[in-house]
Write a protein that holds these residues in place. Structure first.
Motif, PDB file in Angstrom:
ATOM      1  N   TYR A  48      33.541   2.379  45.414  1.00  0.00           N
ATOM      2  CA  TYR A  48      34.793   1.950  44.801  1.00  0.00           C
ATOM      3  C   TYR A  48      35.066   0.503  45.186  1.00  0.00           C
ATOM      4  O   TYR A  48      35.151   0.162  46.370  1.00  0.00           O
ATOM      5  CB  TYR A  48      35.942   2.850  45.281  1.00  0.00           C
ATOM      6  CG  TYR A  48      37.266   2.533  44.634  1.00  0.00           C
ATOM      7  CD1 TYR A  48      37.661   3.176  43.470  1.00  0.00           C
ATOM      8  CD2 TYR A  48      38.135   1.597  45.186  1.00  0.00           C
ATOM      9  CE1 TYR A  48      38.877   2.903  42.873  1.00  0.00           C
ATOM     10  CE2 TYR A  48      39.350   1.310  44.601  1.00  0.00           C
ATOM     11  CZ  TYR A  48      39.718   1.967  43.444  1.00  0.00           C
ATOM     12  OH  TYR A  48      40.920   1.686  42.853  1.00  0.00           O
ATOM     13  N   VAL A  49      35.194  -0.364  44.196  1.00  0.00           N
ATOM     14  CA  VAL A  49      35.515  -1.772  44.425  1.00  0.00           C
ATOM     15  C   VAL A  49      36.823  -2.057  43.708  1.00  0.00           C
ATOM     16  O   VAL A  49      36.890  -1.973  42.474  1.00  0.00           O
ATOM     17  CB  VAL A  49      34.390  -2.702  43.903  1.00  0.00           C
ATOM     18  CG1 VAL A  49      34.765  -4.162  44.096  1.00  0.00           C
ATOM     19  CG2 VAL A  49      33.065  -2.370  44.582  1.00  0.00           C
ATOM     20  N   LEU A  50      37.855  -2.347  44.462  1.00  0.00           N
ATOM     21  CA  LEU A  50      39.184  -2.560  43.896  1.00  0.00           C
ATOM     22  C   LEU A  50      39.160  -3.582  42.772  1.00  0.00           C
ATOM     23  O   LEU A  50      39.744  -3.371  41.710  1.00  0.00           O
ATOM     24  CB  LEU A  50      40.170  -3.005  44.984  1.00  0.00           C
ATOM     25  CG  LEU A  50      41.561  -3.377  44.475  1.00  0.00           C
ATOM     26  CD1 LEU A  50      42.285  -2.139  43.953  1.00  0.00           C
ATOM     27  CD2 LEU A  50      42.355  -4.050  45.575  1.00  0.00           C
ATOM     28  N   GLU A  51      38.487  -4.684  42.991  1.00  0.00           N
ATOM     29  CA  GLU A  51      38.481  -5.782  42.016  1.00  0.00           C
ATOM     30  C   GLU A  51      37.836  -5.413  40.680  1.00  0.00           C
ATOM     31  O   GLU A  51      37.981  -6.156  39.710  1.00  0.00           O
ATOM     32  CB  GLU A  51      37.782  -7.019  42.611  1.00  0.00           C
ATOM     33  CG  GLU A  51      38.536  -7.657  43.754  1.00  0.00           C
ATOM     34  CD  GLU A  51      38.341  -6.931  45.096  1.00  0.00           C
ATOM     35  OE1 GLU A  51      39.017  -7.301  46.064  1.00  0.00           O
ATOM     36  OE2 GLU A  51      37.509  -6.000  45.184  1.00  0.00           O
ATOM     37  N   ASP A  52      37.142  -4.278  40.632  1.00  0.00           N
ATOM     38  CA  ASP A  52      36.521  -3.828  39.390  1.00  0.00           C
ATOM     39  C   ASP A  52      37.370  -2.804  38.644  1.00  0.00           C
ATOM     40  O   ASP A  52      36.987  -2.362  37.556  1.00  0.00           O
ATOM     41  CB  ASP A  52      35.149  -3.187  39.671  1.00  0.00           C
ATOM     42  CG  ASP A  52      34.133  -4.186  40.200  1.00  0.00           C
ATOM     43  OD1 ASP A  52      34.316  -5.401  39.980  1.00  0.00           O
ATOM     44  OD2 ASP A  52      33.158  -3.743  40.839  1.00  0.00           O
ATOM     45  N   GLN A  53      38.499  -2.420  39.183  1.00  0.00           N
ATOM     46  CA  GLN A  53      39.318  -1.359  38.604  1.00  0.00           C
ATOM     47  C   GLN A  53      40.285  -1.918  37.565  1.00  0.00           C
ATOM     48  O   GLN A  53      40.912  -2.953  37.777  1.00  0.00           O
ATOM     49  CB  GLN A  53      40.073  -0.594  39.692  1.00  0.00           C
ATOM     50  CG  GLN A  53      39.162  -0.026  40.774  1.00  0.00           C
ATOM     51  CD  GLN A  53      37.990   0.744  40.229  1.00  0.00           C
ATOM     52  OE1 GLN A  53      38.162   1.665  39.427  1.00  0.00           O
ATOM     53  NE2 GLN A  53      36.781   0.387  40.655  1.00  0.00           N
ATOM     54  N   ILE A  54      40.421  -1.213  36.456  1.00  0.00           N
ATOM     55  CA  ILE A  54      41.227  -1.688  35.330  1.00  0.00           C
ATOM     56  C   ILE A  54      42.682  -1.929  35.723  1.00  0.00           C
ATOM     57  O   ILE A  54      43.284  -2.921  35.318  1.00  0.00           O
ATOM     58  CB  ILE A  54      41.108  -0.753  34.100  1.00  0.00           C
ATOM     59  CG1 ILE A  54      41.777  -1.375  32.872  1.00  0.00           C
ATOM     60  CG2 ILE A  54      41.681   0.625  34.388  1.00  0.00           C
ATOM     61  CD1 ILE A  54      41.130  -2.638  32.382  1.00  0.00           C
ATOM     62  N   GLY A  55      43.255  -1.035  36.508  1.00  0.00           N
ATOM     63  CA  GLY A  55      44.649  -1.218  36.918  1.00  0.00           C
ATOM     64  C   GLY A  55      44.844  -2.503  37.707  1.00  0.00           C
ATOM     65  O   GLY A  55      45.820  -3.232  37.507  1.00  0.00           O
ATOM     66  N   HIS A  56      43.914  -2.782  38.598  1.00  0.00           N
ATOM     67  CA  HIS A  56      43.982  -4.012  39.392  1.00  0.00           C
ATOM     68  C   HIS A  56      43.840  -5.241  38.485  1.00  0.00           C
ATOM     69  O   HIS A  56      44.600  -6.211  38.618  1.00  0.00           O
ATOM     70  CB  HIS A  56      42.876  -4.000  40.454  1.00  0.00           C
ATOM     71  CG  HIS A  56      42.822  -5.240  41.272  1.00  0.00           C
ATOM     72  ND1 HIS A  56      43.723  -5.507  42.284  1.00  0.00           N
ATOM     73  CD2 HIS A  56      41.994  -6.307  41.220  1.00  0.00           C
ATOM     74  CE1 HIS A  56      43.442  -6.677  42.822  1.00  0.00           C
ATOM     75  NE2 HIS A  56      42.406  -7.182  42.185  1.00  0.00           N
TER      76      HIS A  56
END
Length: 154
Positions: free
Chosen positions: A20-28
């Motif tokens: 899980y990479v935060l910077e790759d998440q749509i919400g972020h």
């Protein structure tokens, strides 16, 4: 659950957080893009002292003419409680005039005042700049695609 299944579940659970990479998440990504758009909105609309949500309500009211507070909130994606507060603040500042709907006393109609109409007209003249500056890092085709895709999500 057997010990083998528990071990498999734990190893799967342990693997997921590493992937899980935060910077790759749509919400972020949407939140970061929203921060950019909001900062640009604040710069471009400096002096009007209106939030993006208040501007959305004013701009849509300008498009439609007198509209029920409830319908206006639905059209701009504001829940009823928030719309109540937004309408109250806009009325207090003299942008809108609330009245009881003559056809349904349960509804509050909002109408732009002359001051509100002048203000939103001036703001709309700057509105394109907010979009242009927000989308500036993208090509024209990318900007059009992003706008289309976001409209589908919303």
């Amino acid at each position: 659950m057997t010990l083998k299944r528990q071990a498999t579940a734990l190893s799967s659970a342990d693997a997921a957080p590493r992937d899980y990479v935060l910077e790759d998440q749509i919400g972020h990504l949407i939140r970061r893009a929203h921060q950019r758009a909001s900062a640009i909105f604040d710069q471009v609309m400096e002096g009007f002292d209106v939030t993006p949500v208040q501007y959305a309500a004013l701009a849509k009211l300008h498009d439609l003419g007198p509209t029920s507070q409830n319908a206006l909130g639905r059209l701009v994606g504001i829940d009823p409680a928030t719309m109540f507060g937004v309408a109250g603040r806009l009325a207090k500042r003299g942008f809108v005039s609330p009245s009881v709907d003559p056809n349904d006393a349960r509804l509050v109609l909002l109408e732009l005042t002359d001051f509100g109409r002048e203000t939103v007209t001036a703001m709309k003249a700057r509105g394109f700049e907010v979009s242009e500056r927000t989308l500036a890092p993208l090509s024209a085709e990318e900007a059009q695609t992003l706008t289309h895709l976001l409209a589908r999500l919303g």
